[in-house]
Enzyme design. Structure first.
Site, PDB file in Angstrom:
ATOM      1  N   LYS A   1      18.621  36.341 -11.133  1.00 31.61           N
ATOM      2  CA  LYS A   1      18.325  35.407 -12.229  1.00 31.61           C
ATOM      3  C   LYS A   1      17.529  34.193 -11.767  1.00 31.61           C
ATOM      4  O   LYS A   1      16.542  33.812 -12.396  1.00 31.61           O
ATOM      5  CB  LYS A   1      19.637  34.966 -12.884  1.00 31.61           C
ATOM      6  CG  LYS A   1      19.441  33.894 -13.934  1.00 31.61           C
ATOM      7  CD  LYS A   1      20.644  33.725 -14.830  1.00 31.61           C
ATOM      8  CE  LYS A   1      21.819  33.104 -14.134  1.00 31.61           C
ATOM      9  NZ  LYS A   1      22.943  32.891 -15.080  1.00 31.61           N
TER      10      LYS A   1
ATOM     11  N   ALA B   1     -38.190  45.680 -14.790  1.00 28.36           N
ATOM     12  CA  ALA B   1     -37.098  46.138 -15.654  1.00 28.36           C
ATOM     13  C   ALA B   1     -36.773  47.589 -15.335  1.00 28.36           C
ATOM     14  O   ALA B   1     -37.666  48.407 -15.127  1.00 28.36           O
ATOM     15  CB  ALA B   1     -37.508  45.993 -17.113  1.00 28.36           C
TER      16      ALA B   1
ATOM     17  N   ASN C   1      21.243  32.057 -19.202  1.00 24.95           N
ATOM     18  CA  ASN C   1      21.999  33.287 -18.951  1.00 24.95           C
ATOM     19  C   ASN C   1      21.244  34.511 -19.457  1.00 24.95           C
ATOM     20  O   ASN C   1      21.453  35.609 -18.966  1.00 24.95           O
ATOM     21  CB  ASN C   1      23.375  33.218 -19.624  1.00 24.95           C
ATOM     22  CG  ASN C   1      24.234  32.117 -19.010  1.00 24.95           C
ATOM     23  OD1 ASN C   1      24.196  31.877 -17.811  1.00 24.95           O
ATOM     24  ND2 ASN C   1      24.991  31.436 -19.847  1.00 24.95           N
TER      25      ASN C   1
ATOM     26  N   ASN D   1     -22.164  48.553  -5.626  1.00 25.36           N
ATOM     27  CA  ASN D   1     -21.629  48.182  -4.309  1.00 25.36           C
ATOM     28  C   ASN D   1     -20.670  49.210  -3.742  1.00 25.36           C
ATOM     29  O   ASN D   1     -20.250  49.093  -2.611  1.00 25.36           O
ATOM     30  CB  ASN D   1     -20.931  46.817  -4.401  1.00 25.36           C
ATOM     31  CG  ASN D   1     -19.798  46.821  -5.404  1.00 25.36           C
ATOM     32  OD1 ASN D   1     -19.837  47.555  -6.383  1.00 25.36           O
ATOM     33  ND2 ASN D   1     -18.783  46.014  -5.159  1.00 25.36           N
TER      34      ASN D   1
ATOM     35  N   ASP E   1      21.096  27.897 -12.382  1.00 23.52           N
ATOM     36  CA  ASP E   1      20.454  28.394 -13.607  1.00 23.52           C
ATOM     37  C   ASP E   1      20.284  27.285 -14.648  1.00 23.52           C
ATOM     38  O   ASP E   1      20.190  27.550 -15.837  1.00 23.52           O
ATOM     39  CB  ASP E   1      21.253  29.574 -14.188  1.00 23.52           C
ATOM     40  CG  ASP E   1      22.655  29.186 -14.630  1.00 23.52           C
ATOM     41  OD1 ASP E   1      23.059  28.026 -14.419  1.00 23.52           O
ATOM     42  OD2 ASP E   1      23.357  30.052 -15.186  1.00 23.52           O
TER      43      ASP E   1
ATOM     44  N   ASN F   1     -32.763  34.409 -10.775  1.00 22.74           N
ATOM     45  CA  ASN F   1     -32.512  34.863 -12.141  1.00 22.74           C
ATOM     46  C   ASN F   1     -32.007  36.310 -12.091  1.00 22.74           C
ATOM     47  O   ASN F   1     -32.691  37.189 -11.581  1.00 22.74           O
ATOM     48  CB  ASN F   1     -33.786  34.788 -12.971  1.00 22.74           C
ATOM     49  CG  ASN F   1     -33.489  35.094 -14.433  1.00 22.74           C
ATOM     50  OD1 ASN F   1     -33.018  34.249 -15.155  1.00 22.74           O
ATOM     51  ND2 ASN F   1     -33.724  36.334 -14.839  1.00 22.74           N
TER      52      ASN F   1
ATOM     53  N   ALA G   1      23.788  29.850  -6.665  1.00 21.72           N
ATOM     54  CA  ALA G   1      22.771  30.839  -7.039  1.00 21.72           C
ATOM     55  C   ALA G   1      23.172  32.247  -6.617  1.00 21.72           C
ATOM     56  O   ALA G   1      22.320  33.090  -6.373  1.00 21.72           O
ATOM     57  CB  ALA G   1      21.436  30.458  -6.411  1.00 21.72           C
ATOM     58  N   ALA G   2      24.482  32.489  -6.519  1.00 23.02           N
ATOM     59  CA  ALA G   2      24.917  33.795  -6.025  1.00 23.02           C
ATOM     60  C   ALA G   2      25.394  34.719  -7.140  1.00 23.02           C
ATOM     61  O   ALA G   2      25.738  35.871  -6.887  1.00 23.02           O
ATOM     62  CB  ALA G   2      26.037  33.623  -4.998  1.00 23.02           C
TER      63      ALA G   2
ATOM     64  N   ARG H   1      23.610  39.090 -17.483  1.00 24.30           N
ATOM     65  CA  ARG H   1      23.131  38.955 -18.863  1.00 24.30           C
ATOM     66  C   ARG H   1      21.603  38.922 -18.953  1.00 24.30           C
ATOM     67  O   ARG H   1      21.035  39.029 -20.037  1.00 24.30           O
ATOM     68  CB  ARG H   1      23.742  37.688 -19.496  1.00 24.30           C
ATOM     69  CG  ARG H   1      25.231  37.837 -19.767  1.00 24.30           C
ATOM     70  CD  ARG H   1      25.911  36.491 -20.054  1.00 24.30           C
ATOM     71  NE  ARG H   1      26.191  35.743 -18.829  1.00 24.30           N
ATOM     72  CZ  ARG H   1      26.853  34.582 -18.778  1.00 24.30           C
ATOM     73  NH1 ARG H   1      27.290  34.035 -19.900  1.00 24.30           N
ATOM     74  NH2 ARG H   1      27.069  33.966 -17.627  1.00 24.30           N
TER      75      ARG H   1
HETATM   76  C1  UD1 Z   1      29.264  27.819 -16.163  1.00 25.15           C
HETATM   77  C2  UD1 Z   1      30.521  26.966 -16.330  1.00 25.15           C
HETATM   78  C3  UD1 Z   1      30.611  26.507 -17.786  1.00 25.15           C
HETATM   79  C4  UD1 Z   1      29.359  25.748 -18.180  1.00 25.15           C
HETATM   80  C5  UD1 Z   1      28.118  26.573 -17.881  1.00 25.15           C
HETATM   81  C6  UD1 Z   1      26.893  25.679 -18.026  1.00 25.15           C
HETATM   82  C7  UD1 Z   1      32.149  27.852 -14.752  1.00 25.15           C
HETATM   83  C8  UD1 Z   1      33.386  28.635 -14.587  1.00 25.15           C
HETATM   84  N1  UD1 Z   1      31.687  27.746 -15.990  1.00 25.15           N
HETATM   85  O1  UD1 Z   1      29.405  28.972 -16.993  1.00 25.15           O
HETATM   86  O2  UD1 Z   1      31.732  25.648 -17.952  1.00 25.15           O
HETATM   87  O3  UD1 Z   1      29.432  25.412 -19.547  1.00 25.15           O
HETATM   88  O4  UD1 Z   1      28.116  27.046 -16.513  1.00 25.15           O
HETATM   89  O5  UD1 Z   1      25.692  26.386 -17.927  1.00 25.15           O
HETATM   90  O6  UD1 Z   1      31.639  27.318 -13.786  1.00 25.15           O
HETATM   91  N2  UD1 Z   1      27.544  31.545  -9.338  1.00 25.15           N
HETATM   92  C9  UD1 Z   1      27.711  31.729  -7.988  1.00 25.15           C
HETATM   93  N3  UD1 Z   1      28.756  32.475  -7.540  1.00 25.15           N
HETATM   94  C10 UD1 Z   1      29.678  33.005  -8.382  1.00 25.15           C
HETATM   95  C11 UD1 Z   1      29.503  32.807  -9.780  1.00 25.15           C
HETATM   96  C12 UD1 Z   1      28.445  32.070 -10.225  1.00 25.15           C
HETATM   97  O7  UD1 Z   1      26.919  31.255  -7.172  1.00 25.15           O
HETATM   98  O8  UD1 Z   1      30.596  33.647  -7.904  1.00 25.15           O
HETATM   99  C13 UD1 Z   1      26.416  30.743  -9.812  1.00 25.15           C
HETATM  100  C14 UD1 Z   1      25.491  31.495 -10.749  1.00 25.15           C
HETATM  101  O9  UD1 Z   1      24.435  32.121 -10.003  1.00 25.15           O
HETATM  102  C15 UD1 Z   1      24.968  30.401 -11.660  1.00 25.15           C
HETATM  103  C16 UD1 Z   1      26.088  29.372 -11.664  1.00 25.15           C
HETATM  104  O10 UD1 Z   1      26.900  29.670 -10.551  1.00 25.15           O
HETATM  105  O11 UD1 Z   1      23.786  29.808 -11.159  1.00 25.15           O
HETATM  106  C17 UD1 Z   1      26.912  29.404 -12.942  1.00 25.15           C
HETATM  107  O12 UD1 Z   1      27.457  30.702 -13.101  1.00 25.15           O
HETATM  108  P1  UD1 Z   1      27.439  31.445 -14.495  1.00 25.15           P
HETATM  109  O13 UD1 Z   1      28.097  32.747 -14.336  1.00 25.15           O
HETATM  110  O14 UD1 Z   1      26.086  31.417 -15.083  1.00 25.15           O
HETATM  111  O15 UD1 Z   1      28.420  30.484 -15.328  1.00 25.15           O
HETATM  112  P2  UD1 Z   1      28.459  30.260 -16.895  1.00 25.15           P
HETATM  113  O16 UD1 Z   1      29.180  31.382 -17.536  1.00 25.15           O
HETATM  114  O17 UD1 Z   1      27.117  29.943 -17.398  1.00 25.15           O
HETATM  115 CA    CA Z   2      25.089  29.998 -16.570  1.00 23.64          CA
END
Ligand code: UD1
Ligand code: CA
Length: 462
Positions: free
Chosen positions: A33, A432, A237, A395, A112, A386, A20-21, A26
């Site tokens: 996100k 009234a 995304n 108030n 995500d 009533n 989640a980093a 996008r």
């Molecule tokens: C990624 C996959 C892709 C897959 C898709 C499915 C990779 C390289 N690609 O692409 O094959 O089809 O998910 O949804 O993994 N995140 C981090 N740190 C980072 C980068 C990302 O924690 O340095 C986290 C993001 O917050 C996200 C998840 O990893 O929750 C996926 O990253 P994201 O950039 O969304 O990858 P996609 O391009 O969707």
């Molecule tokens: Ca993604």
């Protein structure tokens, strides 16, 4: 056939890393996100819940400390692992190594991907164990695979050879419609050494977790896939995908309520957040929003065109074309059309609140009636009162709010202005158009502007 993993098994052997980093660029948002809400909960809550329900309590969430903190949105039992700067999904998992090392297997979920179900997580674990695979990964075949990592399989289709990110696809690979859904179960004795061998992607400079699949193949280790329908693997995304995911979740939530005995007249226009509870034989009419910690008892009729936020609703309550916020309605009360009940109001049993009524931070006792065009704020109103059409509790003096008290059985005449602080005694009446600036004693009639008591009421007159 490997037996389904038992709860005890998963608890001790399996941990999970949730990614989640990422910056989530996008989304074009100031909010990270994974904190965007879906049916009332932040996106990240869903994979965490699925893991917990699958029986995996050891969860490490990789987050970006430079963004808004996730801590307040997550339970205390979740460990936050910093990744700064975010250098890709492989790098993200690596950050969790100090915590996740020693577990026999490591689940990795993209933060995500909120639609994944607990059964699917268990199926991934089972598939990995059955094949003693280095990786079991989740795939899907969406109508539009654009932007996703393509699954390259062996000739016979049984093995997954590689995941190729779209940026790196040959034109032929780009035509593959099976894609990586972003959920994996790794062999915990293999994954850490393999991660250390991942090279940065030449085009994007990031360390791709998906490269582990080709690495496993190169080492002769098995890679297996579990496949789910698109609506379970959907990754978010963009805000367009956020809306699609919300539609899927909404449908799941509505279906669950219907299976529990709630009638939903038109599920397509009924928006129930994941946190809401509804008892059986309640009917939800179209265009209704049930939000937050709303709890609805049996046999109610809610809607059409109503919104309830953090509302506590008793049994057999009817609410039409109305908004109820942070308030409670007891059994057999009714409100609307066009009522607004808010700010910690408590509406007693069998109370009738009719058209164009606003109640704020007030208590209305049993069987009180407030049928038409009135405002009651900061008031304590007894039972069987009533409230005539057009009554207003004045108030607010421009600086401070003041309370109004109305005793049991009082009768407030149409268009009465109650200039607070003021008390209307039990069984008292106002004429009234009265503008009440002084307390009215019990069982007394007060009239005029400003209102003055004119006589004691005879027994049975009040
Ligand atoms: C990624 C996959 C892709 C897959 C898709 C499915 C990779 C390289 N690609 O692409 O094959 O089809 O998910 O949804 O993994 N995140 C981090 N740190 C980072 C980068 C990302 O924690 O340095 C986290 C993001 O917050 C996200 C998840 O990893 O929750 C996926 O990253 P994201 O950039 O969304 O990858 P996609 O391009 O969707
Ligand atoms: Ca993604």
């Amino acid at each position: 056939m490997t037996p389904e993993p038992s709860d005890g098994d998963l608890r001790q052997a399996t941990c999970a890393v949730v990614l989640a980093a990422g910056l989530g660029t996008r989304m074009k948002s100031a909010l990270p996100k994974v904190l965007h809400p879906l049916c009332g909960l932040p996106m990240i809550a869903y994979p965490l819940r699925a893991l917990t329900e699958a029986g995996i309590p050891s969860i490490f969430v990789v987050h970006n400390p430079a963004l808004v903190s996730l801590r307040e949105h997550l339970g205390q039992n979740v460990v936050l692992v910093p990744q700064s700067p975010p250098l890709g999904t492989a790098h993200a998992v690596q950050q969790a190594q100090p915590y996740a090392q020693g577990f026999a297997e490591v689940m990795v979920l993209n933060g995500d991907t909120p639609l994944i179900q607990p059964e699917t997580i268990r199926a991934l674990v089972q598939a990995r164990r059955a094949a003693d695979a280095a990786v079991a990964l989740l795939t899907m075949t969406p109508a539009n695979p654009q932007g996703l990592g393509r699954i390259v399989r062996s000739e016979d289709g049984a093995r997954v050879r590689a995941i190729v990110e779209e940026v790196d696809c040959t034109p032929e690979q780009r035509r593959i419609r099976e894609v990586n859904a972003g959920a994996y179960c790794f062999d915990g004795t293999w994954v850490w050494s393999a991660l250390a061998r991942v090279q940065p992607n030449p085009r994007k400079g990031e360390y791709f977790l998906t490269d582990l699949v080709a690495l496993a193949n190169a080492e002769g280790r098995a890679v297996v896939a579990v496949t789910v329908p698109e609506e379970e693997g959907l990754g978010i995304n963009t805000r367009a995908e956020l809306a699609r995911a919300e539609a899927v979740l909404r449908q799941r939530i509505n279906t669950q309520h219907m299976l529990n005995g709630v009638t939903i007249v038109d599920p397509a226009t009924t928006y129930i957040e994941a946190t809401v509870q509804i008892a059986q034989d309640t009917v939800i009419f179209p265009n209704t929003f049930l939000r937050g910690n709303t709890v609805i008892g049996e046999g109610c009729e809610i809607g059409p065109n109503s919104m309830l936020v953090d509302a506590q609703i008793g049994r057999r309550v009817r609410i039409t074309y109305s908004v109820i916020e942070h308030s409670r309605l007891d059994d057999d009360a009714d409100a609307g059309p066009f009522a607004h009940i808010r700010g910690g109001a408590h509406i007693g049993p069998r109370v009738h609140i009719g058209n164009f009524a606003e109640v704020k931070n007030s208590v209305l006792g049993a069987e009180t009636k407030m049928g038409h065009f009135s405002y009651v704020g900061d008031a304590t109103i007894g039972a069987g009162v009533n409230i005539g059409a057009g009554t207003i509790t004045c108030n607010y003096d421009g600086e401070r709010k003041h309370p109004t008290h109305i005793g049991d059985g009082a009768f407030i005449g149409s268009d009465t202005m109650l200039v607070a602080p003021v008390r209307i005694g039990e069984g008292a009446k106002t004429g009234a158009g009265a503008v009440v600036t002084k307390d009215v004693p019990p069982h007394t009639l007060a009239v005029g502007v400003p209102a003055r008591p004119i006589r004691r009421l005879r027994p049975n007159e009040d």
